[in-house]
Design an enzyme around this catalytic site. Structure first.
Site, short mmCIF file in Angstrom:
data_model
loop_
_atom_site.label_atom_id
_atom_site.label_comp_id
_atom_site.label_asym_id
_atom_site.label_seq_id
_atom_site.Cartn_x
_atom_site.Cartn_y
_atom_site.Cartn_z
N ASP A 1 0.84 4.40 -2.80
CA ASP A 1 0.28 5.26 -2.24
C ASP A 1 1.61 6.60 -2.64
OD1 ASP A 1 -1.73 5.24 -0.77
OD2 ASP A 1 -0.91 5.08 1.21
N SER B 1 -13.67 11.43 0.03
CA SER B 1 -12.37 11.10 0.20
C SER B 1 -11.54 12.16 1.14
CB SER B 1 -11.75 10.34 -1.01
OG SER B 1 -10.59 9.70 -0.50
N LEU B 2 -10.23 11.94 1.46
CA LEU B 2 -9.45 12.75 1.62
C LEU B 2 -7.94 13.31 0.97
CD1 LEU B 2 -9.66 11.74 5.58
CD2 LEU B 2 -10.68 13.77 4.80
N ASP C 1 1.03 -1.22 0.06
CA ASP C 1 0.08 -0.14 0.04
C ASP C 1 0.92 1.29 -0.03
OD1 ASP C 1 -1.73 -1.85 0.47
OD2 ASP C 1 -2.92 -0.91 1.96
N ALA C 2 1.93 1.32 0.87
CA ALA C 2 2.87 2.32 1.06
C ALA C 2 3.39 2.50 -0.25
CB ALA C 2 3.91 1.97 2.08
N TYR D 1 -16.88 7.55 12.47
CA TYR D 1 -16.23 8.84 12.40
C TYR D 1 -17.06 9.83 11.86
CZ TYR D 1 -15.05 7.32 7.60
OH TYR D 1 -15.10 6.81 6.50
N LYS E 1 -6.68 7.70 11.51
CA LYS E 1 -7.10 7.23 10.16
C LYS E 1 -7.13 5.58 10.09
CE LYS E 1 -6.73 8.47 5.17
NZ LYS E 1 -6.89 6.90 4.93
N ARG F 1 -18.95 2.62 -0.17
CA ARG F 1 -18.61 4.00 -1.04
C ARG F 1 -19.17 3.98 -2.57
NH1 ARG F 1 -13.52 7.21 0.26
NH2 ARG F 1 -12.55 5.37 -0.37
N GLU G 1 -8.40 12.61 14.78
CA GLU G 1 -8.54 11.15 15.22
C GLU G 1 -7.90 10.39 14.43
OE1 GLU G 1 -12.75 10.33 13.22
OE2 GLU G 1 -12.40 12.86 12.80
N CYS H 1 39.10 -1.75 -10.68
CA CYS H 1 38.61 -1.31 -9.37
C CYS H 1 38.23 0.23 -9.73
CB CYS H 1 39.68 -1.41 -8.40
SG CYS H 1 39.38 -0.39 -6.84
N CYS I 1 41.16 2.29 -7.63
CA CYS I 1 42.78 2.35 -7.70
C CYS I 1 42.94 1.90 -9.34
CB CYS I 1 43.52 1.40 -6.78
SG CYS I 1 43.24 -0.19 -6.89
N LYS J 1 -0.20 11.58 7.09
CA LYS J 1 -0.17 10.02 7.00
C LYS J 1 1.30 9.86 7.71
CE LYS J 1 -2.44 8.17 3.57
NZ LYS J 1 -2.49 7.04 2.89
N GLU K 1 -15.80 3.34 9.43
CA GLU K 1 -14.73 2.26 8.58
C GLU K 1 -14.89 0.84 9.33
OE1 GLU K 1 -13.10 4.17 6.61
OE2 GLU K 1 -11.19 3.20 5.79
N CYS L 1 38.37 -6.09 -5.29
CA CYS L 1 39.59 -5.35 -5.54
C CYS L 1 40.86 -6.05 -5.03
CB CYS L 1 39.79 -3.95 -5.23
SG CYS L 1 41.43 -3.16 -5.50
N CYS M 1 45.05 -0.14 -2.31
CA CYS M 1 43.89 0.37 -2.72
C CYS M 1 43.19 0.82 -1.40
CB CYS M 1 43.06 -0.24 -3.65
SG CYS M 1 41.48 0.35 -3.73
N ASP N 1 -7.22 2.00 8.75
CA ASP N 1 -7.00 1.50 7.44
C ASP N 1 -7.85 0.39 7.07
OD1 ASP N 1 -5.51 1.29 5.24
OD2 ASP N 1 -3.97 0.18 5.84
S1 IVH Z 1 -13.17 11.52 7.27
C1 IVH Z 1 -14.83 13.47 3.90
N1 IVH Z 1 -12.16 9.98 9.27
O1 IVH Z 1 -10.07 7.43 4.87
C2 IVH Z 1 -14.67 11.84 3.90
N2 IVH Z 1 -12.14 9.12 7.29
O2 IVH Z 1 -8.74 8.27 2.47
C3 IVH Z 1 -14.72 11.48 5.43
N3 IVH Z 1 -10.94 6.86 6.94
O3 IVH Z 1 -12.88 7.91 2.67
C4 IVH Z 1 -13.58 10.74 5.85
N4 IVH Z 1 -10.48 6.82 9.17
O4 IVH Z 1 -12.55 5.71 4.20
C5 IVH Z 1 -12.53 10.11 7.93
N5 IVH Z 1 -11.20 8.75 11.11
C6 IVH Z 1 -11.46 8.85 9.95
C7 IVH Z 1 -11.12 8.05 8.86
C8 IVH Z 1 -11.22 8.04 7.70
C9 IVH Z 1 -10.21 6.12 7.77
C10 IVH Z 1 -10.72 6.65 5.35
C11 IVH Z 1 -12.31 6.75 5.00
C12 IVH Z 1 -12.05 7.97 3.75
C13 IVH Z 1 -10.70 7.44 3.57
C14 IVH Z 1 -9.68 8.80 2.74
#
Ligand code: IVH
Length: 696
Positions: free
Chosen positions: A59, A104-105, A55-56, A261, A137, A158, A135, A440, A443, A346, A209, A458, A463, A139
């Site tokens: 991303d 999304s964010l 994932d990293a 959330y 995030k 979603r 708060e 080398c 040298c 992140k 989530e 070497c 050297c 995964d």
């Molecule tokens: S707020 C406006 N709060 O991360 C969108 N999202 O990368 C509301 N997610 O779509 C998102 N933890 O699925 C919010 N504490 C948190 C979250 C969170 C995980 C997810 C969520 C969002 C995605 C965005």
């Protein structure tokens, strides 16, 4: 074509800016490649459930694309992966139109980007004093829950943000999702009244989530291992996969969980903080959260959570920070797919993608040749890295790594970063294959690969010791004066393949040093700082540092004075050198020889390019010009170094030994054999008092 500055990112620890520059034409090509690669890996992950990269790393590719698109917004297309909110709803499920878009964010990865977010939004609402709510995030997998008259009637994914899949039956198997809403805590009467009315008659929507606890994930994989089944890639994918099954038995057997959330329904909540309180009062779990008066408090929360992260029962990949006041949040509106008032800050990834700009072969103290990838600078685990080891020829072959490749770089624990994978989808065809050199690189001596060994070596013993001595000499007090860079550390740096010559010192970064044994972060920081400071250097010290045979401190000063620039010295002839006092035939020949070596010109070029500032000599006062002083014994009022400096400042020379050209022998306490020699040669001998009156 004109280049644009893509970003000037600041490394949180070092505050060292670096920039990525690309022409529009180059950006266009790279964008097309990135989109292709991102889509490919997305398909592997979401559709086939067979991720090829982490994932990293994914991303990281997306972040690069996003940055390029920010600089060249006219290259954004509606089908770019950055414009996608999530997947399309699957046909096998009934479709659900969301009452409000599921957004999304925007992601930020560095402190500077986080601060830039705040500055951006503050400009849009200049008269508002902003406070924040932070708060975790999670995964996981976003869902929306609709309660009619307090009863769960619909749960959906979603989807494409407007239309999702109806997965109500699957969600009903999750114990932390209440099937019926009740008020569990005492609430202000106006809000309680509103909720009660909706529980009797209306609708309440909660979002959050779905996730799979780490422990549950580990147990499932253990089971699968026993049964000889292929292992699942990660908890998020496993959770999402379970929810998107038609048979609710699957979800039921997976022990999934839910953290809420968002409260979509207006219950009179004025802030994000109150929103969370109401969500809790309605019987949901929320993640760790905190009200933050200012951005610094949010940064502190981020730091704290980063430390706690591994101990949490679920996976998180950062924190979400939102403008706390809902009125201001709404006023800030939405840009593209994300609300302006929230941001995902992140955590530093343990894997990133970057480009191999150069492959350099370093020679270790044992003669082992290590190919090292010089990278486009990138943040990994919170620090800037510029190099990763490629280990040996076999490893290069195994990875099929080429110059110019985009690669995934990983730091597992505290070791020098490794190149773990090539993203072949990003190849343009111009990448160059790499072969180990036959001779080398230090040298020019023979290179052998002993049978049954993976390393090339070497085999010239001279050297390695020369290499080490040269770097130690370079960094010594009379040269660059890099404090903390003694022989032992030079050894370590050579052994790890981090340096092979002096010029390599100037591209060392904190991220290269911290993994070294016995190197605490502070020591690494000090060394990086000392190297940086040493870049301001006098021409004489620079010449001394080059380690030209027979060119010591005194000769270096004479050369610096005579030539005034390195360029002139490099172009000099034997004839010209012979005009300089203090430079005899042997010294002149040695200088000429040194500058005849192409490798040395390369070294100088690299040194100059690493941002050295060569200080001009102070104008010499003529008083002692052309006079030479030899010191012997101890002086009362000055140290030997102070006396030397004083004479030099006045234009005089201070050779180490007496010759017929010496003008004065300065006689201190307990003189050595120089005194006898001076008398024999008829050199004028002066005592301290007379010396002081001369240099006054
Ligand atoms: S707020 C406006 N709060 O991360 C969108 N999202 O990368 C509301 N997610 O779509 C998102 N933890 O699925 C919010 N504490 C948190 C979250 C969170 C995980 C997810 C969520 C969002 C995605 C965005």
């Amino acid at each position: 074509m004109k280049s644009k500055l893509i970003s000037a990112l600041l490394e949180p620890n070092l505050l060292k800016p670096y920039t990525i520059i690309m022409t529009k034409q180059a950006a266009k090509k790279r964008i097309a490649k990135l989109r292709q690669a991102i889509n490919h890996h997305s398909y592997q992950y979401h559709v086939l459930d067979k991720p090829e990269i982490s994932d990293a790393a994914w991303d990281s590719l997306k972040h690069e694309l996003y940055q390029l698109e920010q600089v060249y917004p006219d290259l954004i297309t509606p089908d770019s992966p950055t414009q996608r909110v999530s997947g399309q709803a699957l046909d096998k499920f009934n479709k659900v139109r969301h009452r409000k878009r599921m957004l999304s964010l925007e992601d930020v990865f560095y402190l500077e980007e986080f601060k830039a977010w705040q500055e951006r939004i503050q400009k849009l609402v200049p008269s508002e004093k902003l406070d924040y709510f932070a708060e975790l995030k999670i995964d996981g997998f976003a869902i929306a829950l609709v309660y009619k008259k307090g009863i769960l009637v619909q749960g959906s994914t979603r989807g494409d943000s407007k239309v999702g899949e109806d997965v109500t039956l699957n969600l009903k198997t999750i114990n932390s999702i209440p099937l019926k809403l009740e008020i569990h805590q005492k609430l202000p009467s106006d809000i309680a009244g509103k909720i009660n009315a909706l529980l009797n008659q209306g609708e309440i929507e909660i979002r959050g989530e779905i996730y799979m606890a780490q422990k549950v994930f580990a147990e499932i994989n253990q089971q699968r291992k026993k049964q000889g089944l292929p292992l699942y890639a990660n908890p998020r994918n496993t959770a999402a996969g379970s929810i998107r099954q038609l048979d609710p038995q699957v979800a039921a057997s997976r022990q999934l969980d839910f953290l809420a959330y968002d409260l979509v329904t207006d219950l009179g909540q004025k802030t994000h903080q109150i929103k969370h309180q109401l969500i809790k009062a309605l019987g949901f779990q929320v993640s760790l959260d905190q009200h933050c008066k200012n951005l610094d408090q949010a940064v502190k929360f981020w730091e704290e959570i980063k430390k706690k992260r591994e101990k949490l029962p679920y996976q998180i990949d950062g924190i979400v920070v939102s403008v706390n006041n809902n009125r201001v949040f709404d006023k800030l509106g939405v840009v593209g797919k994300a609300p302006r008032g929230s941001v995902a800050f992140k955590f530093p990834a343990k894997e990133v993608t970057t480009i191999i700009e150069k492959i350099v072969v370093q020679v270790g103290r044992t003669g082992a040749l290590t190919p090292v990838a010089y990278l486009k600078p990138v943040h990994l685990g919170g620090i800037l890295i510029t190099r990763a080891t490629l280990h040996n020829a076999d490893e290069i072959k195994r990875l099929d790594v080429r110059l110019g490749d985009t690669v995934i770089v990983q730091r597992a624990g505290d070791v020098i970063p490794d190149v773990v994978k090539v993203i072949k989808k990003l190849r343009t065809g111009r990448e160059k294959k790499f072969n180990m050199p036959k001779t080398c690189p230090v040298c020019g001596g023979p290179v052998k690969r002993p049978q049954a060994e993976v390393v090339h070596r070497c085999v010239s013993k001279a050297c390695r010791s020369i290499q080490k001595q040269q770097i130690v000499h370079f960094a010594s007090r009379k040269g660059f004066g890099i404090e903390g860079l003694g022989p032992q550390i030079v050894n370590q740096l050579i052994d790890q393949g981090l340096i092979a010559n002096a010029a390599d010192l100037f591209s060392l970064s904190l991220g290269d040093l911290i993994p070294l044994e016995g190197f605490a972060e502070k020591a690494a920081q000090n060394l990086v700082k000392a190297i940086e400071q040493s870049k301001k250097i006098s021409l004489a010290k620079f010449i001394f540092a080059l380690g030209i045979r027979h060119v010591g401190e005194e000769t270096s000063i004479a050369l610096a004075r005579y030539f005034g620039s390195l360029d002139k010295l490099a172009k000099t002839s034997l004839k010209e050198l012979s005009r300089i006092e203090d430079v005899g035939e042997i010294v002149a020949k040695s200088i000429e020889q040194w500058f005849n070596n192409r490798k040395h010109h390369e070294l100088i070029k690299r040194l100059i390019n690493s941002g050295l500032e060569i200080k001009k000599l102070k104008p010499v006062k003529k008083k002692l010009l052309g006079s030479s002083f030899v010191l012997t014994g101890e002086l009362d009022s000055l140290t030997r170094e102070q006396a030397k400096t004083k004479i030099r400042q006045l234009g005089g020379d201070v050779p180490n030994s007496v010759s017929k050209n010496t003008d004065y022998l300065v006689l201190g306490q307990e003189p050595g054999s120089k005194y006898q020699k001076a008398r024999k040669l008829g050199v004028k001998v002066i005592k301290e008092r007379e010396f002081l009156s001369i240099i006054q």
